[in-house]
Design a protein around this motif. Structure first.
Motif, PDB file in Angstrom:
ATOM      1  N   LEU A  16       0.790  -1.306   0.038  1.00 41.68           N
ATOM      2  CA  LEU A  16       0.077   0.017   0.115  1.00 41.68           C
ATOM      3  C   LEU A  16       0.922   1.275  -0.232  1.00 41.68           C
ATOM      4  O   LEU A  16       0.710   2.394  -0.726  1.00 41.68           O
ATOM      5  N   ALA A  17       1.951   1.130   0.911  1.00 36.25           N
ATOM      6  CA  ALA A  17       2.865   2.419   0.969  1.00 36.25           C
ATOM      7  C   ALA A  17       3.610   2.677  -0.397  1.00 36.25           C
ATOM      8  O   ALA A  17       3.544   3.886  -0.854  1.00 36.25           O
ATOM      9  N   LEU A  18       3.948   1.548  -1.238  1.00 42.01           N
ATOM     10  CA  LEU A  18       4.613   1.815  -2.490  1.00 42.01           C
ATOM     11  C   LEU A  18       3.754   2.216  -3.412  1.00 42.01           C
ATOM     12  O   LEU A  18       3.956   3.012  -4.430  1.00 42.01           O
ATOM     13  N   ARG A  19       2.382   1.609  -3.490  1.00 44.32           N
ATOM     14  CA  ARG A  19       1.419   1.989  -4.468  1.00 44.32           C
ATOM     15  C   ARG A  19       1.239   3.600  -4.451  1.00 44.32           C
ATOM     16  O   ARG A  19       0.885   4.376  -5.179  1.00 44.32           O
ATOM     17  N   ALA A  20       1.089   3.830  -2.899  1.00 44.63           N
ATOM     18  CA  ALA A  20       0.602   5.274  -2.696  1.00 44.63           C
ATOM     19  C   ALA A  20       1.871   6.243  -3.084  1.00 44.63           C
ATOM     20  O   ALA A  20       1.565   7.573  -3.594  1.00 44.63           O
ATOM     21  N   ALA A  21       3.166   5.836  -3.046  1.00 43.11           N
ATOM     22  CA  ALA A  21       4.306   6.823  -3.424  1.00 43.11           C
ATOM     23  C   ALA A  21       4.144   6.856  -5.054  1.00 43.11           C
ATOM     24  O   ALA A  21       5.062   7.625  -5.357  1.00 43.11           O
ATOM     25  N   THR A  22       3.524   6.003  -5.914  1.00 37.01           N
ATOM     26  CA  THR A  22       3.632   6.017  -7.123  1.00 37.01           C
ATOM     27  C   THR A  22       2.385   6.240  -7.860  1.00 37.01           C
ATOM     28  O   THR A  22       2.122   7.498  -8.185  1.00 37.01           O
ATOM     29  N   LEU A  23       1.479   5.500  -7.819  1.00 34.16           N
ATOM     30  CA  LEU A  23       0.043   5.676  -8.330  1.00 34.16           C
ATOM     31  C   LEU A  23      -0.676   6.356  -7.742  1.00 34.16           C
ATOM     32  O   LEU A  23      -1.596   7.207  -8.347  1.00 34.16           O
ATOM     33  N   GLY A  24      -0.548   6.622  -6.388  1.00 33.12           N
ATOM     34  CA  GLY A  24      -1.370   7.388  -5.585  1.00 33.12           C
ATOM     35  C   GLY A  24      -1.269   8.968  -5.609  1.00 33.12           C
ATOM     36  O   GLY A  24      -1.857   9.713  -4.870  1.00 33.12           O
ATOM     37  N   LYS A  25       0.285   9.401  -6.183  1.00 29.21           N
ATOM     38  CA  LYS A  25       0.502  10.730  -6.023  1.00 29.21           C
ATOM     39  C   LYS A  25       0.239  11.279  -7.284  1.00 29.21           C
ATOM     40  O   LYS A  25       0.714  10.680  -8.560  1.00 29.21           O
ATOM     41  N   PRO A  26      -0.404  12.687  -7.580  1.00 34.34           N
ATOM     42  CA  PRO A  26      -0.247  13.144  -8.888  1.00 34.34           C
ATOM     43  C   PRO A  26       0.926  13.289  -9.376  1.00 34.34           C
ATOM     44  O   PRO A  26       1.937  13.956  -8.505  1.00 34.34           O
ATOM     45  N   LYS A  27       1.305  13.245 -10.503  1.00 35.52           N
ATOM     46  CA  LYS A  27       2.857  13.614 -10.932  1.00 35.52           C
ATOM     47  C   LYS A  27       2.658  14.666 -11.884  1.00 35.52           C
ATOM     48  O   LYS A  27       2.135  14.819 -12.661  1.00 35.52           O
ATOM     49  N   GLU A  28       3.612  15.653 -11.172  1.00 40.59           N
ATOM     50  CA  GLU A  28       3.839  16.938 -12.287  1.00 40.59           C
ATOM     51  C   GLU A  28       4.852  16.506 -13.219  1.00 40.59           C
ATOM     52  O   GLU A  28       5.926  16.114 -12.917  1.00 40.59           O
ATOM     53  N   PRO A  29       4.687  16.641 -14.438  1.00 38.58           N
ATOM     54  CA  PRO A  29       5.327  16.516 -15.648  1.00 38.58           C
ATOM     55  C   PRO A  29       6.740  17.480 -15.545  1.00 38.58           C
ATOM     56  O   PRO A  29       6.513  18.760 -15.241  1.00 38.58           O
ATOM     57  N   ARG A  30       7.985  16.950 -15.842  1.00 37.69           N
ATOM     58  CA  ARG A  30       8.918  17.825 -15.926  1.00 37.69           C
ATOM     59  C   ARG A  30       8.753  18.787 -17.192  1.00 37.69           C
ATOM     60  O   ARG A  30       8.139  18.417 -17.970  1.00 37.69           O
ATOM     61  N   GLU A  42       6.906  26.829 -23.293  1.00 34.54           N
ATOM     62  CA  GLU A  42       6.937  25.928 -22.092  1.00 34.54           C
ATOM     63  C   GLU A  42       6.685  24.425 -23.137  1.00 34.54           C
ATOM     64  O   GLU A  42       5.761  24.393 -23.508  1.00 34.54           O
ATOM     65  N   VAL A  43       7.815  23.605 -22.825  1.00 38.01           N
ATOM     66  CA  VAL A  43       7.919  22.432 -23.163  1.00 38.01           C
ATOM     67  C   VAL A  43       7.655  21.256 -21.881  1.00 38.01           C
ATOM     68  O   VAL A  43       8.474  21.336 -20.897  1.00 38.01           O
ATOM     69  N   ARG A  44       6.689  20.520 -22.248  1.00 33.61           N
ATOM     70  CA  ARG A  44       6.368  19.858 -20.997  1.00 33.61           C
ATOM     71  C   ARG A  44       6.522  18.189 -21.408  1.00 33.61           C
ATOM     72  O   ARG A  44       6.177  17.866 -22.313  1.00 33.61           O
ATOM     73  N   GLN A  45       7.129  17.268 -20.460  1.00 31.67           N
ATOM     74  CA  GLN A  45       7.115  15.987 -20.574  1.00 31.67           C
ATOM     75  C   GLN A  45       5.745  15.145 -20.877  1.00 31.67           C
ATOM     76  O   GLN A  45       5.055  15.538 -20.203  1.00 31.67           O
ATOM     77  N   PRO A  46       5.743  14.336 -21.830  1.00 35.90           N
ATOM     78  CA  PRO A  46       4.441  13.939 -22.080  1.00 35.90           C
ATOM     79  C   PRO A  46       4.035  12.586 -21.157  1.00 35.90           C
ATOM     80  O   PRO A  46       4.685  12.215 -20.791  1.00 35.90           O
ATOM     81  N   SER A  47       2.731  12.567 -21.350  1.00 36.51           N
ATOM     82  CA  SER A  47       2.169  10.990 -20.528  1.00 36.51           C
ATOM     83  C   SER A  47       2.855   9.943 -21.388  1.00 36.51           C
ATOM     84  O   SER A  47       3.177  10.237 -22.540  1.00 36.51           O
ATOM     85  N   ILE A  48       2.734   8.914 -20.820  1.00 36.32           N
ATOM     86  CA  ILE A  48       3.398   7.509 -21.518  1.00 36.32           C
ATOM     87  C   ILE A  48       2.437   7.302 -22.685  1.00 36.32           C
ATOM     88  O   ILE A  48       2.702   7.007 -23.667  1.00 36.32           O
ATOM     89  N   VAL A  49       0.904   7.393 -22.686  1.00 37.57           N
ATOM     90  CA  VAL A  49       0.039   7.407 -23.522  1.00 37.57           C
ATOM     91  C   VAL A  49       0.481   8.277 -24.604  1.00 37.57           C
ATOM     92  O   VAL A  49       0.407   7.868 -25.911  1.00 37.57           O
ATOM     93  N   THR A  50       0.755   9.489 -24.589  1.00 36.88           N
ATOM     94  CA  THR A  50       1.140  10.808 -25.714  1.00 36.88           C
ATOM     95  C   THR A  50       2.171  10.090 -25.875  1.00 36.88           C
ATOM     96  O   THR A  50       2.544  10.122 -27.255  1.00 36.88           O
TER      97      THR A  50
END
Length: 127
Positions: A16-30, A42-50
């Protein structure tokens, strides 16, 4: 046995802690601010799907990757009006970008976008 139950609970808590640290947190693209002809973009890192869509859509009919097309698609997907969530370019801009000279804004912005989309976390200082 009590130890087995405690171990299972400990593993569950860890999971649960590992999942919360990855999937459970909104990620800000670089993102990076890029200057070109006196303007800031401003150039942003795309999502994996993009990223997958850019890679797929930049192949020719034989499956070979087309670098210029990849740059243009990355510019369209990853360039934003600075400080907003508004993309600067649309899919309708693709043909116009493909007609631009090399070394221009498509290469400048696209190279940053491609680097951001291919960058490993340790390269970005996030090991």
């Amino acid at each position: 046995r009590i130890e087995d139950g405690a171990c299972a609970v400990g593993l569950q808590d860890l999971a649960l802690a590992l999942r919360a640290a990855t999937l459970g947190k909104p990620k800000e693209p670089r993102k990076e601010t890029v200057e070109f002809n006196g303007q800031k973009y401003e150039v942003r890192q795309p999502s994996i799907v993009t990223r997958d869509r850019i890679m797929k859509d930049s192949k020719d009919d034989k499956g070979a990757q087309q670098l210029g097309r990849m740059c243009a698609l990355a510019v369209i997907a990853c360039t934003f009006i600075p400080g907003t969530d508004n993309r600067l370019y649309t899919d309708a801009d693709l043909d116009g970008m493909l007609g631009q000279p090399t070394g221009g804004f498509v290469d400048t912005l696209g190279n940053v976008a491609i680097r951001l989309m291919m960058e490993a976390p340790e390269q970005a200082g996030k090991a």
